[in-house]
Motif scaffolding. Structure first.
Motif, PDB file in Angstrom:
ATOM      1  N   UNK A 164      45.225  52.113  30.308  1.00 44.32           N
ATOM      2  CA  UNK A 164      44.581  51.558  29.122  1.00 44.32           C
ATOM      3  C   UNK A 164      44.939  50.078  28.993  1.00 44.32           C
ATOM      4  N   UNK A 165      44.112  49.333  28.252  1.00 44.67           N
ATOM      5  CA  UNK A 165      44.415  47.926  28.047  1.00 44.67           C
ATOM      6  C   UNK A 165      43.923  47.414  26.716  1.00 44.67           C
TER       7      UNK A 165
ATOM      8  N   UNK B 288      35.391  36.278  41.081  1.00 45.00           N
ATOM      9  CA  UNK B 288      34.699  35.605  39.984  1.00 45.00           C
ATOM     10  C   UNK B 288      33.570  36.448  39.435  1.00 45.00           C
ATOM     11  N   UNK B 289      32.843  37.133  40.328  1.00 40.84           N
ATOM     12  CA  UNK B 289      31.780  38.031  39.887  1.00 40.84           C
ATOM     13  C   UNK B 289      32.353  39.213  39.112  1.00 40.84           C
ATOM     14  N   UNK B 290      33.432  39.792  39.600  1.00 40.01           N
ATOM     15  CA  UNK B 290      34.039  40.932  38.909  1.00 40.01           C
ATOM     16  C   UNK B 290      34.446  40.558  37.485  1.00 40.01           C
ATOM     17  N   UNK B 291      34.986  39.361  37.311  1.00 39.64           N
ATOM     18  CA  UNK B 291      35.350  38.900  35.974  1.00 39.64           C
ATOM     19  C   UNK B 291      34.097  38.667  35.136  1.00 39.64           C
ATOM     20  N   UNK B 292      33.046  38.095  35.737  1.00 36.18           N
ATOM     21  CA  UNK B 292      31.796  37.848  35.012  1.00 36.18           C
ATOM     22  C   UNK B 292      31.197  39.149  34.482  1.00 36.18           C
TER      23      UNK B 292
ATOM     24  N   UNK C 262      40.540  47.367  39.082  1.00 38.13           N
ATOM     25  CA  UNK C 262      39.233  47.157  38.467  1.00 38.13           C
ATOM     26  C   UNK C 262      39.120  47.845  37.111  1.00 38.13           C
ATOM     27  N   UNK C 263      38.311  47.231  36.247  1.00 35.93           N
ATOM     28  CA  UNK C 263      38.087  47.737  34.900  1.00 35.93           C
ATOM     29  C   UNK C 263      36.843  48.614  34.907  1.00 35.93           C
TER      30      UNK C 263
ATOM     31  N   UNK D  49      40.783  51.141  32.666  1.00 34.74           N
ATOM     32  CA  UNK D  49      40.752  50.806  34.083  1.00 34.74           C
ATOM     33  C   UNK D  49      40.354  52.023  34.916  1.00 34.74           C
ATOM     34  N   UNK D  50      39.860  51.773  36.120  1.00 35.43           N
ATOM     35  CA  UNK D  50      39.523  52.867  37.031  1.00 35.43           C
ATOM     36  C   UNK D  50      40.712  53.785  37.275  1.00 35.43           C
TER      37      UNK D  50
END
Length: 394
Positions: free
Chosen positions: A259-260, A364-368, A204-205, A254-255
């Motif tokens: 890094x990204x 899908x929610x996590x990406x949203x 997760x981000x 990210x949790x």
């Protein structure tokens, strides 16, 4: 014997990908107690529905998606419509008791995605979001290697999705260029896939440290005729404003502490449809480029003197031993096969009446949530924590 009747709502470019996947695996996944039937293609353009049904072997067509959902014979529904229709049609399908596979982005906003995810949780139907890139065997194999500790703890991810479909200013205006109908531009259209892969690989981000977005072609001509996908048609002399991003970029945290760097572009000349990433860990690095989907590169400090080696498809990779006709070393696969593997997993979950875990509505929610955070970070010129949208989480 239980027959699962399949309907595709939306006969455009991506609807064909769904049709191809169902056709490829309907017989393979039939069992002693169940089978899958290609039942209906639905589109407001009757000619498009009829053509897609003819090409892929669906028995019926319709121009009314509500009639399709009201049909008790329909069991499985693929929602392959423009972004602004995803939430409405998927919600109606869930309420009708259907199993629903919905295109990305799941909804235009995180709040809409939350409502849909909560509805899915209380529905008897199986739900899935279209995150097909997880099913490329090379990417799935990289995921296994990460879990096995082959590259150590992930420390940095560079993930990009680059396309050139909108680089031509004479491509006609469509719903993709209007925020109220698309949610975003490159960010939502292709960036959703890259963000899902980032989560798939690194978890997760936590935060968008900084972001930027730009629109370089600010007006496009209106078409004189209907167009699908990214096709060129005859243009009028009337133009409309483009208020969605052509390029979106950001820094991720990210949790896990990884890094990204993320970037999505729809105006990169020469890059037809390319997802790529470089993932660095404490013990190694992996490289992947979707232009060469049948392989990836890996360098490990403990092996091959730290030099990169190429690993090509072989039957030990996920999906390749049982879902391709020729499960042999080096057999290439492409976009259609990977998309089909996703469809096959969804069909199998329906047949077994179990949750579809790798890319459901919760994903899908996590990406949203991340997409919305990127937009806020870019427009407000500040870091944005995903927790700021905690109210949109289920």
């Amino acid at each position: 014997m239980k027959t699962y009747n399949i309907a595709i709502i939306g006969a455009g470019m991506i609807g064909a990908a769904h049709a191809s996947g169902y056709r490829a695996h309907q017989a393979r996944l039939a069992g002693a107690n169940h089978q899958f039937n290609l039942h209906t293609v639905c589109d407001a353009r009757e000619d498009a529905a009829q053509e897609l049904a003819r090409v892929w072997g669906f028995a019926h067509t319709s121009s009314d998606w509500q009639a399709v959902l009201n049909n008790p014979d329909i069991d499985i529904v693929s929602v392959a419509l423009p972004n602004f229709l995803h939430a409405e049609v998927a919600a109606a399908a869930l309420r009708a008791g259907k199993h629903v596979l919905c295109e990305k982005p799941l909804a235009l906003t995180a709040a809409q995605a939350k409502e849909l995810t909560e509805l899915a949780a209380s529905s008897k139907g199986i739900n899935g979001s279209v995150f097909n890139y997880r099913r490329i065997p090379a990417i799935s194999m990289i995921k296994q290697l990460i879990e096995q500790g082959e590259i150590g703890t992930p420390t940095h991810l560079l993930v990009q999705y680059q396309t050139g479909y909108a680089a031509d200013p004479l491509l006609p205006h469509s719903w993709r260029y209007t925020e109220s109908r698309a949610g975003g531009g490159a960010l939502h259209d292709i960036g959703a896939h890259a963000i899902d892969i980032a989560r798939f690989l690194c978890g997760d981000i936590l935060e968008i440290v900084g972001a930027t977005e730009d629109t370089f072609i600010k007006h496009r001509y209106l078409p004189l005729t209907a167009n699908a996908g990214h096709s060129h048609v005859t243009l009028s002399d009337q133009s409309a404003v483009v208020d969605t991003d052509d390029i979106s970029s950001c820094v991720l945290r990210f949790n896990s502490g990884c890094q990204g760097l993320f970037s999505a572009s729809r105006v990169t000349v020469g890059m037809g449809n390319t997802l790529s990433f470089t993932l660095t860990g404490s013990k190694g690095t992996v490289l992947f480029n979707s232009e060469r989907p049948g392989e990836f590169q890996i360098a490990r400090a403990s092996k091959e003197s730290g030099a990169f080696v190429t690993r090509a498809n072989n039957p030990a990779f996920p999906y390749l031993s049982d879902l391709i006709p020729v499960p042999h070393d080096g057999v290439a696969i492409g976009y259609a096969e990977g998309f089909g593997f996703m469809i096959a997993e969804f069909m199998q979950a329906v047949a077994e009446n179990r949750p579809y875990s790798k890319g459901n509505f919760a994903d899908g929610l996590a990406v949203a949530l991340v997409l919305e955070a990127i937009q806020h970070a870019a427009r407000e010129r500040r870091p944005v924590s995903i927790s700021e949208f905690a109210g949109a989480q289920p």
